[in-house]
Enzyme design. Structure first.
Site, PDB file in Angstrom:
ATOM      1  N   ARG A  23      -3.238 -10.588   4.781  1.00 52.89           N
ATOM      2  CA  ARG A  23      -3.651 -10.623   3.367  1.00 52.89           C
ATOM      3  C   ARG A  23      -2.519 -10.008   2.543  1.00 52.89           C
ATOM      4  NH1 ARG A  23      -6.276  -7.135  -0.219  1.00 52.89           N
ATOM      5  NH2 ARG A  23      -7.733  -8.150  -1.678  1.00 52.89           N
ATOM      6  N   LYS A  45       0.816  -1.213   0.000  1.00 52.88           N
ATOM      7  CA  LYS A  45       0.000   0.000   0.000  1.00 52.88           C
ATOM      8  C   LYS A  45       0.855   1.271   0.000  1.00 52.88           C
ATOM      9  CE  LYS A  45      -4.329  -1.941   1.549  1.00 52.88           C
ATOM     10  NZ  LYS A  45      -5.443  -1.960   2.523  1.00 52.88           N
TER      11      LYS A  45
END
Length: 339
Positions: free
Chosen positions: A314, A279
């Site tokens: 994840r 991210k």
């Protein structure tokens, strides 16, 4: 005034006799941080925590999709979209997606998360028919080829219903079951576990000046409300996974505030999933503008999440993350069983 109790988590091999086991897993604690809105935090002994709260912090979590929550697991990300921020367009074709699924399973993924609608900042809504057309063939192919559980990453009831028919065994909603009022009912009907994530706003607008009174406690309160709401609808707490939604309507400072005190969320009595892979905030801190260059930073965050007891991480990079976690666990326990 509401008091929130965050276990101050330890993994050291020298464990005191009075230590409490966190969520039936690999972490322990002897102290908690008591948090209140608008006031300073206090560090208290674990025995000072109300008995019902302490019981929820310590109780072993039920298995999710037959995965034992007393150990960490890796959820492999499989985006069958043209525009996902990290791997958009790479796995749209059935052959490419199946090859990627095989790679993740062989690397140690305990679950594959299939998504047909990008939820990156600025992403636009995908019609239901398109989302089903993207995800169903892939889910069906993976289900027929491997024994790994499959999660459907969707906000929409009809997409979830179709995915379950194709072989999905968990419903992962980034809106925390606030987008489609029918989705929770689908989960009740099919009797599958769910993942409830926090997001502020819609993907198209969520990064436009997100604001909170207290991001940690606001996210906790939202997840607590949603877990109770789902329980009232017929989805038992032991079938709910919670996710604080790093990067979904949150600034870099918000993300770091959540990650620094991630262990608070064990107070909900549910397995904790953390999704930070590649991210933007990792790129900002690690000076990596390209998503594919953020693997080391992603692994670092995954390790800290596991050190705070997160049961599911994840990730795009299953092999790298699993290797790091396995070595970390061997170091913290002083033991390796060869698994």
């Amino acid at each position: 005034m509401k008091i929130y109790y965050r276990p101050i988590v330890q993994t050291d091999v020298a464990r005191p006799a009075n230590a409490k086991t966190l969520a039936g897993g690999w972490c322990w604690f002897t102290e908690v941080e008591a948090l209140m809105r608008g006031q300073g935090a206090q560090v208290l002994p674990a025995d000072a925590v109300p008995s019902d709260v302490l019981a929820r912090l310590c109780a072993p979590r039920s298995s999710i999709c037959d995965l034992d929550m007393s150990m960490p697991h890796f959820m492999g990300i499989l985006n069958v979209t043209p525009d996902s921020f990290s791997d958009g367009g790479r796995f749209e074709e059935a052959e490419a997606s199946l090859k990627q699924a095989r790679s993740m399973v062989e690397a140690g993924a305990g679950m594959i998360d299939v998504g047909g609608e990008s939820t990156r900042p600025g992403a636009k809504l995908v019609p239901v028919s398109d989302e089903i057309a993207r995800t169903n063939p892939v889910i069906n192919a993976i289900a027929n080829k491997f024994s790994v559980p499959i999660s459907i990453d969707t906000r929409k009831a009809e997409v979830a219903r179709a995915a379950v028919a194709a072989g999905a065994s968990l419903i992962n909603d980034v809106s925390g079951f606030t987008y489609d009022p029918e989705l929770a009912q689908v989960a009740v009907e099919v009797g599958l576990p769910v993942c409830v994530m926090h997001a502020q706003g819609d993907p198209a607008t969520m990064q436009q000046k997100p604001t909170y009174d207290d991001v940690l406690l606001d996210v906790y309160d939202f997840l607590e409300t949603q877990v109770e709401r789902l329980a009232n609808l017929g989805i038992a707490r032991d079938k709910v996974v919670i996710d604080p939604g790093i990067g979904f309507g949150k600034s870099l400072a918000h993300n770091l505030a959540l990650l620094a005190r991630l262990s608070l969320f064990h107070g909900l009595g549910c397995p904790v999933l953390i999704g930070v892979s590649r991210k933007k905030f990792i790129g900002t801190i690690g000076k990596a503008s390209l998503a594919q260059d953020r693997v080391p930073g992603s692994v670092a965050v995954a390790l800290e999440a596991v050190a705070q007891g997160a049961q599911i991480v994840r990730v795009h990079d299953v092999a790298e993350t699993r290797q790091a976690v396995n070595v970390w666990q061997a170091m913290t326990t002083g033991d390796y069983n060869g698994a």
